[in-house]
Design a protein around this motif. Structure first.
Motif, PDB file in Angstrom:
ATOM      1  N   LEU A 146       6.773  28.145  35.382  1.00 36.15           N
ATOM      2  CA  LEU A 146       8.133  28.636  35.161  1.00 36.15           C
ATOM      3  C   LEU A 146       8.459  28.663  33.663  1.00 36.15           C
ATOM      4  O   LEU A 146       8.086  27.764  32.917  1.00 36.15           O
ATOM      5  N   GLU A 147       9.187  29.717  33.268  1.00 34.59           N
ATOM      6  CA  GLU A 147       9.632  29.842  31.882  1.00 34.59           C
ATOM      7  C   GLU A 147      11.152  29.748  31.762  1.00 34.59           C
ATOM      8  O   GLU A 147      11.658  29.086  30.862  1.00 34.59           O
ATOM      9  N   ASN A 148      11.886  30.405  32.686  1.00 40.00           N
ATOM     10  CA  ASN A 148      13.343  30.397  32.567  1.00 40.00           C
ATOM     11  C   ASN A 148      13.988  30.850  33.874  1.00 40.00           C
ATOM     12  O   ASN A 148      13.301  31.381  34.766  1.00 40.00           O
ATOM     13  N   LEU A 149      15.334  30.670  33.941  1.00 38.75           N
ATOM     14  CA  LEU A 149      16.118  31.024  35.125  1.00 38.75           C
ATOM     15  C   LEU A 149      17.389  31.741  34.702  1.00 38.75           C
ATOM     16  O   LEU A 149      17.887  31.543  33.583  1.00 38.75           O
ATOM     17  N   TYR A 150      17.925  32.561  35.640  1.00 37.13           N
ATOM     18  CA  TYR A 150      19.206  33.203  35.380  1.00 37.13           C
ATOM     19  C   TYR A 150      19.899  33.501  36.708  1.00 37.13           C
ATOM     20  O   TYR A 150      19.286  34.050  37.635  1.00 37.13           O
ATOM     21  N   TRP A 151      21.194  33.140  36.814  1.00 36.09           N
ATOM     22  CA  TRP A 151      21.975  33.398  38.021  1.00 36.09           C
ATOM     23  C   TRP A 151      22.507  34.822  38.025  1.00 36.09           C
ATOM     24  O   TRP A 151      22.900  35.362  36.986  1.00 36.09           O
TER      25      TRP A 151
ATOM     26  N   SER B 262      13.890  34.179  38.400  1.00 40.02           N
ATOM     27  CA  SER B 262      13.043  33.304  37.590  1.00 40.02           C
ATOM     28  C   SER B 262      11.976  34.143  36.895  1.00 40.02           C
ATOM     29  O   SER B 262      11.515  35.156  37.426  1.00 40.02           O
ATOM     30  N   CYS B 263      11.573  33.725  35.711  1.00 39.34           N
ATOM     31  CA  CYS B 263      10.505  34.420  34.985  1.00 39.34           C
ATOM     32  C   CYS B 263       9.379  33.434  34.717  1.00 39.34           C
ATOM     33  O   CYS B 263       9.598  32.220  34.587  1.00 39.34           O
ATOM     34  N   HIS B 264       8.158  33.979  34.582  1.00 38.29           N
ATOM     35  CA  HIS B 264       6.984  33.110  34.634  1.00 38.29           C
ATOM     36  C   HIS B 264       5.968  33.430  33.540  1.00 38.29           C
ATOM     37  O   HIS B 264       6.032  34.467  32.870  1.00 38.29           O
ATOM     38  N   TYR B 265       5.013  32.521  33.438  1.00 39.53           N
ATOM     39  CA  TYR B 265       4.008  32.572  32.380  1.00 39.53           C
ATOM     40  C   TYR B 265       3.080  33.777  32.512  1.00 39.53           C
ATOM     41  O   TYR B 265       2.527  34.249  31.520  1.00 39.53           O
ATOM     42  N   ASP B 266       2.883  34.282  33.728  1.00 37.96           N
ATOM     43  CA  ASP B 266       1.945  35.386  33.926  1.00 37.96           C
ATOM     44  C   ASP B 266       2.570  36.752  33.700  1.00 37.96           C
ATOM     45  O   ASP B 266       1.956  37.771  34.004  1.00 37.96           O
ATOM     46  N   GLY B 267       3.808  36.807  33.163  1.00 37.91           N
ATOM     47  CA  GLY B 267       4.456  38.085  32.907  1.00 37.91           C
ATOM     48  C   GLY B 267       5.183  38.646  34.109  1.00 37.91           C
ATOM     49  O   GLY B 267       5.480  39.851  34.135  1.00 37.91           O
ATOM     50  N   SER B 268       5.504  37.817  35.083  1.00 42.09           N
ATOM     51  CA  SER B 268       6.215  38.273  36.273  1.00 42.09           C
ATOM     52  C   SER B 268       7.616  37.681  36.322  1.00 42.09           C
ATOM     53  O   SER B 268       7.914  36.690  35.639  1.00 42.09           O
ATOM     54  N   TYR B 269       8.485  38.309  37.131  1.00 45.45           N
ATOM     55  CA  TYR B 269       9.778  37.701  37.456  1.00 45.45           C
ATOM     56  C   TYR B 269      10.000  37.831  38.959  1.00 45.45           C
ATOM     57  O   TYR B 269       9.498  38.744  39.616  1.00 45.45           O
ATOM     58  N   THR B 270      10.760  36.864  39.498  1.00 41.51           N
ATOM     59  CA  THR B 270      10.936  36.750  40.948  1.00 41.51           C
ATOM     60  C   THR B 270      12.415  36.581  41.283  1.00 41.51           C
ATOM     61  O   THR B 270      13.132  35.829  40.614  1.00 41.51           O
ATOM     62  N   GLN B 271      12.850  37.282  42.337  1.00 42.45           N
ATOM     63  CA  GLN B 271      14.209  37.111  42.841  1.00 42.45           C
ATOM     64  C   GLN B 271      14.197  36.139  44.019  1.00 42.45           C
ATOM     65  O   GLN B 271      13.309  36.181  44.870  1.00 42.45           O
ATOM     66  N   TRP B 272      15.225  35.290  44.050  1.00 38.30           N
ATOM     67  CA  TRP B 272      15.364  34.296  45.111  1.00 38.30           C
ATOM     68  C   TRP B 272      16.784  34.364  45.678  1.00 38.30           C
ATOM     69  O   TRP B 272      17.738  34.567  44.940  1.00 38.30           O
ATOM     70  N   ALA B 273      16.893  34.164  46.999  1.00 43.41           N
ATOM     71  CA  ALA B 273      18.201  34.128  47.658  1.00 43.41           C
ATOM     72  C   ALA B 273      18.612  32.683  47.890  1.00 43.41           C
ATOM     73  O   ALA B 273      17.776  31.830  48.213  1.00 43.41           O
ATOM     74  N   VAL B 274      19.894  32.407  47.707  1.00 43.88           N
ATOM     75  CA  VAL B 274      20.434  31.065  47.892  1.00 43.88           C
ATOM     76  C   VAL B 274      21.165  31.002  49.228  1.00 43.88           C
ATOM     77  O   VAL B 274      21.962  31.881  49.564  1.00 43.88           O
ATOM     78  N   SER B 275      20.879  29.947  50.014  1.00 43.31           N
ATOM     79  CA  SER B 275      21.554  29.746  51.304  1.00 43.31           C
ATOM     80  C   SER B 275      22.031  28.299  51.389  1.00 43.31           C
ATOM     81  O   SER B 275      21.709  27.467  50.538  1.00 43.31           O
ATOM     82  N   SER B 276      22.759  27.992  52.413  1.00 40.95           N
ATOM     83  CA  SER B 276      23.281  26.634  52.596  1.00 40.95           C
ATOM     84  C   SER B 276      22.317  25.745  53.373  1.00 40.95           C
ATOM     85  O   SER B 276      22.572  24.560  53.561  1.00 40.95           O
ATOM     86  N   GLU B 277      21.213  26.321  53.843  1.00 41.75           N
ATOM     87  CA  GLU B 277      20.258  25.544  54.626  1.00 41.75           C
ATOM     88  C   GLU B 277      19.337  24.745  53.718  1.00 41.75           C
ATOM     89  O   GLU B 277      18.910  25.216  52.668  1.00 41.75           O
ATOM     90  N   ASP B 278      19.034  23.532  54.184  1.00 38.98           N
ATOM     91  CA  ASP B 278      18.151  22.651  53.429  1.00 38.98           C
ATOM     92  C   ASP B 278      16.700  22.970  53.796  1.00 38.98           C
ATOM     93  O   ASP B 278      16.125  22.377  54.705  1.00 38.98           O
ATOM     94  N   ARG B 279      16.134  23.915  53.095  1.00 43.59           N
ATOM     95  CA  ARG B 279      14.770  24.349  53.414  1.00 43.59           C
ATOM     96  C   ARG B 279      14.151  24.988  52.187  1.00 43.59           C
ATOM     97  O   ARG B 279      14.828  25.266  51.194  1.00 43.59           O
ATOM     98  N   GLN B 280      12.829  25.245  52.297  1.00 50.38           N
ATOM     99  CA  GLN B 280      12.143  25.962  51.227  1.00 50.38           C
ATOM    100  C   GLN B 280      12.382  27.450  51.408  1.00 50.38           C
ATOM    101  O   GLN B 280      12.231  27.983  52.501  1.00 50.38           O
TER     102      GLN B 280
ATOM    103  N   ILE C 217       6.927  35.970  30.248  1.00 53.71           N
ATOM    104  CA  ILE C 217       8.318  36.377  30.068  1.00 53.71           C
ATOM    105  C   ILE C 217       9.101  35.095  29.820  1.00 53.71           C
ATOM    106  O   ILE C 217       9.239  34.261  30.705  1.00 53.71           O
ATOM    107  N   SER C 218       9.592  34.922  28.606  1.00 57.61           N
ATOM    108  CA  SER C 218      10.182  33.640  28.219  1.00 57.61           C
ATOM    109  C   SER C 218      11.671  33.543  28.518  1.00 57.61           C
ATOM    110  O   SER C 218      12.212  32.432  28.589  1.00 57.61           O
TER     111      SER C 218
END
Length: 983
Positions: free
Chosen positions: A233-238, A247-265, A283-284
């Motif tokens: 991991l390099e950085n995060l943005y809401w 999130s952005c990463h060392y291999d030059g990729s970025y990933t979108q994540w969804a936030v929920s109220s459930e306690d899970r992965q 991507i820093s």
């Protein structure tokens, strides 16, 4: 009482000196040296820049600037503004945290350091346990969250910096709510990012280096949800609504994540490698900005393919089908986006991208088509091409000022028209009392015109001399063009370009006449261009003339660079200063001196081989004077012969003790003949056969009495490096016959200074002992007519003494000697007008002198009495001393060891106060820094300080710099290698 006063001590004069002279450092111009951190406050609309030397500088609307300096002089690693407060926190590389506040004081604001703090762990713990890697100022404005290398997140109370130990988020607490098969203890090492939930201040996002991301509940002290990536991991943005983050990463990729109220992965929604499929750089940093049209802006730093573009410094902007990778010529330090800061706003709607690179600040307009750059009103990249010379002109007439601005505005059509987006604060200073121009010559053949009237050094207009010549650089090249099929879609932005296509284009001398609009510039390859201001684009032929300074000397062969080839036929020039004649010196050596007389339409130029005079109205050469009569090889042979003969004489003329006694007696007799004053020292004699004696150091036009005391005439004066002054009588036809009759010149005088020190300044004083006015100054009713009834005086300034001669007989009248034994040499000299701070109706002209020891001395005219001495520049800062430019009203501009910053200093009490008014935001005094001089008041020297007091280091420095002509070693090496003849 009179018998107890020191000779020459005048109490009235001493009081007047206090009203006239005072040394103030008033303002810094240019780009901060070695920037290391960037911060922005949407609430204050202020930007903060930190540097490696521990300086912190805040910028808002033009003219709103604050400066501070950490006592530790450590590198500023991070800057974070406290939300909705006039406070910010800095993190240094020594792991210390500092709280700064903007406080009201005397109707203005000032920047103060309130507290400092270093996070400490338990006894025996490793440094990594408390090494801060991430800082989150909470929206409550009460605490800071500090992520560390150990994975612990400490909570620190503001403003006391008290650690709230019961609220520490430990890796063990995080791992309790995460399944063991997903992660282990090492997954919670090194906190890379901390981000507060945009809608819920009780939740923060924690990003660990090993790709574990945790949504943490601050109230219940537990993990709500965790996310596990597969790359470092390099950085995060809401996202604005808090439903997703990226999130952005060392291999030059970025990933979108969804936030929920459930306690899970949670699984990623989408993973993108924008410049794949080949291996890419990290991507820093990344932003996800929502818009009303539904298409988001994705803006990130890095991510370029490693193999082909791994050396690029880029920031990419993606908006729907539009994608551009902005390519910078220096390393990107950080960036931020200016967007809607209203909490009630539904969308981000970004307006500008602000990028801090290592050598410049670049702002991109995201609202306009094509995403053009915004012209910055401050933080100018002075050194976009290496500065080779500078020239200051005070009190520019309004008409010329407006014409220069108009020419510059036509050049700025490629810039965005959006207002400057960093507009916090209000500039409460009055308008500058006058309009000042600073002209800088550059290695790439350009001359830049800067508004130097106030705090902000603003670029008004750029002149390029490249179009006159045939070079590898095509002036029509547009480096910002983007090919349709190019991938990655790189686009060069910014002005910093340290590489010159042809060093012969470098500008060495500049002279601007503010009354006529004539401009003369001279370059590295012996080129002298005379220009006039044109408000429209034009196409015309540039007339050429050649000045053979050696006059076909036999047996001489030039071994330096060739002259620049010129373009044939008409050349198209943009509105602004357009050259109409080119004088090419032969050999094409560096032009070392330049003078322009716009009333007589004459330009004089000098090199290491001699000097010449050109009539730019008739476009004909008036004369040339060869000042270097013998080659260096002949000089060296003569020196060797003299040494051999002296050794022979010593061998046959007596014992060593007898020779030593005779030499001592000779020195004593010579010393007695000089009749030294108590504060003066012996002048160091120089050989007539010394190298570079023909080097022309200064040229000067004057209307004075040269042949007899009944008739005055135009004249040209030239001073050389060998202590010789040549004076030529000029016959300039009257205006009605100016084009019909030629200008004629005849040598009238030749003065040889006994000590043969280089002549660095020449000045003629009229019958009232006042310096002669500038050309056309009287015609514009800006100066009194010179007194032509009384006798005139000639002042010759060498590196080692000031000497006044009567005219026309040229007999010595008085002199002031500098100390040769302590290594003191004059480097810069000018006449400056000093006004009293107590009364408006008194001012006087004095000499402002800069020495090689970095001291500024004020010497009265015409009596040559030392008035005051101030330490100004460190003697080791050779470039700063060489680049110093004095203004007409007792200021100096210095390009320091930091090549991208000018420091402005005032020597006058009244003018120093005016300049300080422009920098209205007072700065708390901080300890002295060797790299950054701050905008604070400097007091005069204390009682008992002798202007002649110089230390042993200064003496050594003076001896080492004794032969440093023009403070330019490269020039000397070039001359030495090319003037030896046919070896």
């Amino acid at each position: 009482m009179r018998r107890f006063l020191r000779p020459g001590h005048d109490p009235v004069r001493e009081r007047l000196k206090r009203d006239l002279f005072q040394f103030n450092k008033t303002v810094e111009h240019g780009f901060p040296h070695q920037p290391s951190a960037l911060g922005y406050s949407p609430f204050l609309r202020l930007m903060a820049i930190g540097t490696r030397s521990g300086a912190i500088k805040l910028y808002g609307a033009p003219g709103v600037e604050f400066m501070g300096l950490h006592e530790e002089n450590n590198t500023v690693m991070q800057i974070h503004f406290i939300p909705d407060q006039c406070q910010l926190v800095t993190l240094l590389d020594d792991n210390s945290l500092h709280l700064w506040s903007l406080k009201q004081h005397g109707g203005a604001s000032e920047l103060r350091e309130e507290h400092r703090f270093t996070l400490k762990g338990p006894p025996g713990s490793p440094p990594s346990a408390t090494q801060v890697t991430a800082v989150l100022p909470h929206s409550s404005r009460e605490v800071l969250y500090l992520g560390t290398e150990s994975g612990n997140i400490f909570v620190v109370e503001l403003p006391s910096f008290r650690v709230l130990e019961d609220r520490t988020i430990t890796p063990e607490a995080v791992l309790q709510r995460i399944p063991e098969d997903n992660c282990n203890r090492r997954s919670c090492e090194l906190v890379e990012a901390l981000r507060e939930h945009p809608k819920n201040p009780d939740q923060i996002l924690i990003g660990y280096s090993r790709a574990l991301i945790v949504l943490w509940d601050l109230q219940n002290n537990k993990a709500i949800q965790h996310f596990l990536g597969n790359q470092q991991l390099e950085n995060l943005y809401w996202q604005r609504d808090g439903s997703k983050f990226i999130s952005c990463h060392y291999d030059g990729s970025y990933t979108q994540w969804a936030v929920s109220s459930e306690d899970r992965q949670s699984e990623p929604l989408e993973n993108t490698v924008p410049y794949g499929p080949f291996p890419c750089k990290a991507i820093s940093k990344i932003y996800w900005q929502t818009t009303r049209n539904g298409l988001p802006y994705i803006i990130f730093q890095g991510g370029m393919p490693r193999a082909s573009y791994g050396d690029r410094h880029s920031i990419s902007v993606i908006h729907g089908s539009q994608q551009t990778a902005f390519d910078f010529t220096s390393r990107v330090i950080d960036f931020f986006i200016i967007f809607s800061s209203d909490p009630a706003a539904e969308f981000d709607d970004p307006s500008a991208l602000v990028v801090l690179a290592e050598e410049e600040l670049v702002v991109i307009d995201l609202k306009s088509a094509g995403w053009p750059a915004v012209h910055p009103p401050y933080l100018a990249s002075l050194h976009c091409s290496a500065i080779t010379c500078s020239h200051h002109v005070s009190n520019i007439p309004l008409k010329l000022w407006e014409r220069i601005i108009s020419a510059g505005s036509k050049q700025n059509i490629h810039y965005s028209s959006m207002p400057w987006p960093i507009d916090g604060g209000t500039n409460i200073a009055p308008d500058p009392p006058q309009r000042d121009l600073l002209l800088t010559g550059h290695e790439d053949g350009t001359v830049r015109f800067w508004d130097a009237s106030g705090v902000c050094l603003h670029l008004l207009y750029k002149l390029s001399t490249v179009r006159v010549f045939l070079t590898d650089a095509d002036p029509n090249d547009n480096m910002n063009t983007l090919g349709e099929d190019e991938w990655p879609p790189l686009r060069k932005v910014g002005t910093f370009d340290p590489y010159s296509d042809d060093p012969r284009l470098g500008i060495q001398k500049i002279y601007l006449c503010k009354y006529s609009g004539y401009l003369a510039v001279a370059g590295t390859a012996g080129q002298v261009l005379v220009m006039e201001l044109n408000d429209e684009d034009a196409e015309h032929v540039v007339d050429h003339a050649e000045a053979d300074l050696l006059q076909d000397q036999e047996g001489y062969r030039w071994k330096g660079h060739e002259k620049l080839k010129t373009r044939d036929g008409p050349v198209r020039f943009e509105a602004g200063f357009q050259p109409f004649v080119l004088v090419q010196c032969q050999p094409p050596a560096v032009v070392t001196s330049l003078a322009l007389h716009s009333e007589w339409k004459l330009v004089a130029f000098g090199t290491s081989h001699g000097f010449g005079l050109f009539d730019h109205q008739q476009k004909r050469l008036v004369f040339v004077k060869k000042s270097l009569k013998k080659s260096l090889r002949q000089s060296f042979r003569r020196i060797r012969r003299s040494r051999v003969s002296s050794r022979k004489r010593r061998g046959g003329g007596g014992t060593a003790s007898e020779v030593q006694e005779a030499n001592a007696k000779f020195d004593q007799d010579a010393l007695q003949e000089m009749e030294l004053a108590p504060v003066q020292r012996k002048i160091e004699a120089r050989s007539a056969e010394d190298s570079f004696t023909g080097f022309v150091r200064t040229l000067y036009f004057a209307d004075t009495f040269l042949r007899d005391s009944s008739r005055h005439c135009p004249s040209l004066w030239a001073g050389t490096n060998g202590g010789t002054v040549y004076a030529f009588c000029l016959r300039v036809p009257p205006a009605e016959r100016r084009m019909d009759e030629p200008v004629r010149a005849e040598q009238a005088k030749e003065i040889q200074l006994m000590h043969r020190a280089p002549v660095v300044g020449i000045l003629v004083l009229d019958g009232r002992s006042t310096p002669l006015p500038e050309p056309l100054e009287v015609a514009h009713d800006l100066s009194k007519s010179p007194d032509m009834q009384g006798s005139h005086q000639l002042l010759v300034v060498s590196e080692e003494q000031f000497k006044v001669f009567t005219l026309p007989k040229v007999s010595s009248k008085l002199k002031l000697k500098l100390t040769a034994l302590e290594g003191c040499r004059v480097r810069k000299v000018t006449v400056a007008n000093f006004g009293s701070c107590k009364t408006d109706d008194y001012s006087e002209n004095d000499l402002a002198v800069l020495t090689n020891l970095g001291d500024i001395q004020i010497i009265s005219l015409p009596f040559l009495k030392l008035q005051i001495r101030y330490p100004c520049i460190r003697k080791e800062d050779v470039s700063g001393i060489a680049s110093c430019v004095f203004t007409k009203y007792g200021q100096d501009l210095t390009l320091t060891e930091i090549p991208q910053e000018f420091y402005s200093k005032s020597l006058e009490v009244f003018w120093g106060a005016c300049r300080l008014l422009h920098h209205q935001h007072v700065v708390k005094p901080f300890p002295h820094s060797t790299n950054h001089l701050v905008d604070v008041h400097w007091s005069p020297l204390g009682p008992g300080k002798n202007p002649g007091d110089c230390g042993e280091d200064e003496r050594m420095s003076g001896r080492l710099m004794e032969h440093a002509l023009l403070n330019d070693e490269k020039v000397l090496k070039e001359i030495q290698s090319t003037l030896e003849g046919g070896r």
